[in-house]
Design a protein around this motif. Structure first.
Motif, PDB file in Angstrom:
ATOM      1  N   LEU A 130      43.102  14.689  50.357  1.00 26.86           N
ATOM      2  CA  LEU A 130      41.664  14.448  50.434  1.00 26.86           C
ATOM      3  C   LEU A 130      41.122  14.547  49.011  1.00 26.86           C
ATOM      4  CD1 LEU A 130      39.005  14.075  51.960  1.00 26.86           C
ATOM      5  CD2 LEU A 130      38.903  16.554  52.232  1.00 26.86           C
ATOM      6  N   ILE A 131      40.557  13.453  48.516  1.00 26.76           N
ATOM      7  CA  ILE A 131      40.089  13.390  47.133  1.00 26.76           C
ATOM      8  C   ILE A 131      38.576  13.202  47.117  1.00 26.76           C
ATOM      9  CG2 ILE A 131      40.224  12.118  44.951  1.00 26.76           C
ATOM     10  CD1 ILE A 131      43.074  11.288  45.861  1.00 26.76           C
ATOM     11  N   ALA A 132      37.892  14.059  46.392  1.00 20.56           N
ATOM     12  CA  ALA A 132      36.447  13.937  46.227  1.00 20.56           C
ATOM     13  C   ALA A 132      36.162  13.355  44.853  1.00 20.56           C
ATOM     14  CB  ALA A 132      35.782  15.313  46.367  1.00 20.56           C
ATOM     15  N   VAL A 133      35.120  12.544  44.766  1.00 18.28           N
ATOM     16  CA  VAL A 133      34.717  11.934  43.495  1.00 18.28           C
ATOM     17  C   VAL A 133      33.285  12.339  43.196  1.00 18.28           C
ATOM     18  CG1 VAL A 133      34.370   9.775  42.232  1.00 18.28           C
ATOM     19  CG2 VAL A 133      36.231   9.958  43.899  1.00 18.28           C
ATOM     20  N   ILE A 134      33.065  12.900  42.017  1.00 12.66           N
ATOM     21  CA  ILE A 134      31.713  13.281  41.602  1.00 12.66           C
ATOM     22  C   ILE A 134      31.461  12.778  40.184  1.00 12.66           C
ATOM     23  CG2 ILE A 134      31.574  15.311  43.091  1.00 12.66           C
ATOM     24  CD1 ILE A 134      32.245  17.067  40.738  1.00 12.66           C
ATOM     25  N   THR A 135      30.181  12.572  39.859  1.00  6.67           N
ATOM     26  CA  THR A 135      29.814  12.183  38.503  1.00  6.67           C
ATOM     27  C   THR A 135      28.901  13.240  37.907  1.00  6.67           C
ATOM     28  OG1 THR A 135      28.118  10.759  39.490  1.00  6.67           O
ATOM     29  CG2 THR A 135      30.152   9.703  38.793  1.00  6.67           C
ATOM     30  N   ASP A 136      28.577  13.062  36.624  1.00  2.36           N
ATOM     31  CA  ASP A 136      27.822  14.112  35.927  1.00  2.36           C
ATOM     32  C   ASP A 136      26.424  14.308  36.499  1.00  2.36           C
ATOM     33  OD1 ASP A 136      30.005  14.408  34.326  1.00  2.36           O
ATOM     34  OD2 ASP A 136      29.160  13.383  32.583  1.00  2.36           O
ATOM     35  N   ALA A 137      25.811  13.230  36.942  1.00  4.45           N
ATOM     36  CA  ALA A 137      24.461  13.314  37.492  1.00  4.45           C
ATOM     37  C   ALA A 137      24.226  12.108  38.386  1.00  4.45           C
ATOM     38  CB  ALA A 137      23.422  13.349  36.372  1.00  4.45           C
ATOM     39  N   GLY A 138      23.522  12.328  39.494  1.00 13.92           N
ATOM     40  CA  GLY A 138      23.193  11.198  40.356  1.00 13.92           C
ATOM     41  C   GLY A 138      24.326  10.767  41.259  1.00 13.92           C
ATOM     42  N   MET A 139      24.257   9.525  41.675  1.00 16.89           N
ATOM     43  CA  MET A 139      25.154   8.971  42.689  1.00 16.89           C
ATOM     44  C   MET A 139      26.304   8.220  42.037  1.00 16.89           C
ATOM     45  SD  MET A 139      25.192   8.686  46.093  1.00 16.89           S
ATOM     46  CE  MET A 139      25.997   7.704  47.351  1.00 16.89           C
ATOM     47  N   PRO A 140      27.552   8.599  42.307  1.00 16.42           N
ATOM     48  CA  PRO A 140      28.684   7.839  41.760  1.00 16.42           C
ATOM     49  C   PRO A 140      28.548   6.350  42.084  1.00 16.42           C
ATOM     50  CG  PRO A 140      29.470   9.863  42.765  1.00 16.42           C
ATOM     51  CD  PRO A 140      27.998   9.758  43.107  1.00 16.42           C
ATOM     52  N   GLY A 141      28.865   5.513  41.092  1.00 13.28           N
ATOM     53  CA  GLY A 141      28.802   4.074  41.286  1.00 13.28           C
ATOM     54  C   GLY A 141      27.511   3.445  40.812  1.00 13.28           C
ATOM     55  N   ILE A 142      26.428   4.222  40.741  1.00 12.33           N
ATOM     56  CA  ILE A 142      25.148   3.693  40.271  1.00 12.33           C
ATOM     57  C   ILE A 142      25.050   3.948  38.772  1.00 12.33           C
ATOM     58  CG2 ILE A 142      22.637   3.724  40.516  1.00 12.33           C
ATOM     59  CD1 ILE A 142      24.099   2.760  43.008  1.00 12.33           C
ATOM     60  N   SER A 143      25.448   2.946  37.978  1.00  9.42           N
ATOM     61  CA  SER A 143      25.553   3.092  36.519  1.00  9.42           C
ATOM     62  C   SER A 143      26.422   4.298  36.159  1.00  9.42           C
ATOM     63  CB  SER A 143      24.158   3.221  35.876  1.00  9.42           C
ATOM     64  OG  SER A 143      23.441   2.020  36.033  1.00  9.42           O
ATOM     65  N   ASP A 144      27.376   4.579  36.996  1.00 12.89           N
ATOM     66  CA  ASP A 144      28.335   5.674  36.830  1.00 12.89           C
ATOM     67  C   ASP A 144      29.693   5.188  37.314  1.00 12.89           C
ATOM     68  OD1 ASP A 144      27.018   7.806  35.672  1.00 12.89           O
ATOM     69  OD2 ASP A 144      26.431   8.743  37.551  1.00 12.89           O
ATOM     70  N   PRO A 145      30.767   5.903  36.966  1.00 11.56           N
ATOM     71  CA  PRO A 145      32.096   5.539  37.509  1.00 11.56           C
ATOM     72  C   PRO A 145      32.102   5.604  39.037  1.00 11.56           C
ATOM     73  CG  PRO A 145      32.293   7.118  35.711  1.00 11.56           C
ATOM     74  CD  PRO A 145      30.840   7.034  36.039  1.00 11.56           C
ATOM     75  N   GLY A 146      33.015   4.872  39.652  1.00 10.26           N
ATOM     76  CA  GLY A 146      33.168   4.890  41.105  1.00 10.26           C
ATOM     77  C   GLY A 146      33.319   3.511  41.711  1.00 10.26           C
ATOM     78  N   TYR A 147      32.691   2.528  41.100  1.00  8.23           N
ATOM     79  CA  TYR A 147      32.718   1.157  41.634  1.00  8.23           C
ATOM     80  C   TYR A 147      34.144   0.608  41.710  1.00  8.23           C
ATOM     81  CZ  TYR A 147      32.508  -3.945  41.124  1.00  8.23           C
ATOM     82  OH  TYR A 147      32.722  -5.286  41.246  1.00  8.23           O
ATOM     83  N   ARG A 148      34.923   0.776  40.657  1.00 10.55           N
ATOM     84  CA  ARG A 148      36.288   0.237  40.643  1.00 10.55           C
ATOM     85  C   ARG A 148      37.174   0.950  41.656  1.00 10.55           C
ATOM     86  NH1 ARG A 148      34.898   0.821  35.225  1.00 10.55           N
ATOM     87  NH2 ARG A 148      34.627  -1.125  34.059  1.00 10.55           N
ATOM     88  N   LEU A 149      36.966   2.249  41.827  1.00 12.50           N
ATOM     89  CA  LEU A 149      37.763   3.002  42.796  1.00 12.50           C
ATOM     90  C   LEU A 149      37.450   2.550  44.216  1.00 12.50           C
ATOM     91  CD1 LEU A 149      39.810   5.226  43.345  1.00 12.50           C
ATOM     92  CD2 LEU A 149      37.936   6.878  43.316  1.00 12.50           C
ATOM     93  N   VAL A 150      36.181   2.324  44.517  1.00 10.69           N
ATOM     94  CA  VAL A 150      35.808   1.829  45.837  1.00 10.69           C
ATOM     95  C   VAL A 150      36.426   0.452  46.072  1.00 10.69           C
ATOM     96  CG1 VAL A 150      33.869   1.008  47.243  1.00 10.69           C
ATOM     97  CG2 VAL A 150      33.692   3.184  46.032  1.00 10.69           C
ATOM     98  N   GLN A 151      36.381  -0.409  45.057  1.00 11.94           N
ATOM     99  CA  GLN A 151      37.010  -1.721  45.160  1.00 11.94           C
ATOM    100  C   GLN A 151      38.493  -1.589  45.498  1.00 11.94           C
ATOM    101  OE1 GLN A 151      36.344  -3.966  41.510  1.00 11.94           O
ATOM    102  NE2 GLN A 151      35.273  -5.507  42.721  1.00 11.94           N
ATOM    103  N   ALA A 152      39.172  -0.666  44.812  1.00 11.37           N
ATOM    104  CA  ALA A 152      40.599  -0.463  45.039  1.00 11.37           C
ATOM    105  C   ALA A 152      40.865   0.041  46.452  1.00 11.37           C
ATOM    106  CB  ALA A 152      41.158   0.518  44.007  1.00 11.37           C
TER     107      ALA A 152
END
Length: 209
Positions: free
Chosen positions: A61-83
């Motif tokens: 079980l892998i959790a993804v967090i970013t420094d502030a706000g919602m992952p993927g919104i001008s933050d990392p996460g989009y490519r991982l979701v695509q994958a």
């Protein structure tokens, strides 16, 4: 931070963080320790995604967090979701704080239709084009901007339309959160006298008749 997010972070086998140095104090604050932390940022996301996908498909079980706000919104996460989608790997999005909607509601500008333009370009010509398009759309325009460029951006905005409704939202959800609202000319005058600091969301809307 939602209770649901904390539940997942406590259950996770590993946590992918935009910057482990920022995430470690957050996790410590909530008593979450002993979790392997993996850096996942703009420069390594495409390379790290297959590794995380493989671990997830092996049962982690892998959790993804970013420094502030919602992952993927001008933050990392989009490519991982695509994958995940491409490989058929199950994933779940946990709704959380987003500066976009927080600033939109706090601005007092119309909320029924809005456009989010991400970070404004470092090039002044492209900034002018983006701001002009937002003002001409009839919708509330929302942008992220650097404190180092906000003054020049406000100058461009005031040149386009000095009466444009303008809001600069700073440090949202933090101790020194502020909203500065007024016409483009008024907000420019304020920040000429008070240099901006912190993370900024700029909102614009055409002046009302």
């Amino acid at each position: 931070m939602t209770l649901r997010a904390l539940e997942i972070l406590r259950a996770a086998d590993r946590i992918a963080c935009e910057d482990t140095r920022h995430s470690a104090p957050l996790l410590s604050h909530y008593g979450i320790s002993g979790k392997p932390l993996v850096a996942l940022h703009d420069h390594n996301e495409a390379r790290k995604a297959p590794e995380l996908i493989a671990a997830a498909r092996a049962g982690e079980l892998i959790a993804v967090i970013t420094d502030a706000g919602m992952p993927g919104i001008s933050d990392p996460g989009y490519r991982l979701v695509q994958a995940c989608i491409e490989t058929g790997t199950p994933f779940e999005v946990l709704p959380g704080p987003s500066a976009v909607v927080t600033a939109l509601i706090g601005s007092g500008f119309p909320c029924h239709a809005f456009r989010f333009g991400g970070f404004l370009s470092v090039k002044s010509g492209k900034r002018r084009t983006a701001l002009s398009a937002a003002l001409g759309s009839g919708e509330t325009g929302i942008f992220f901007e650097s404190p180092h460029r906000i003054l020049s951006t406000l100058q461009i905005l005031a040149e386009i339309d000095p009466a444009a409704r303008t809001c600069v939202a700073r440090e949202l959800t933090k101790k020194f959160e502020t909203y500065h609202r007024g016409t483009a000319a008024e907000v420019l005058e304020y920040f000429q006298a008070h240099p901006a600091k912190g993370e900024i969301v700029l909102l614009v809307h055409a002046a009302e008749d």
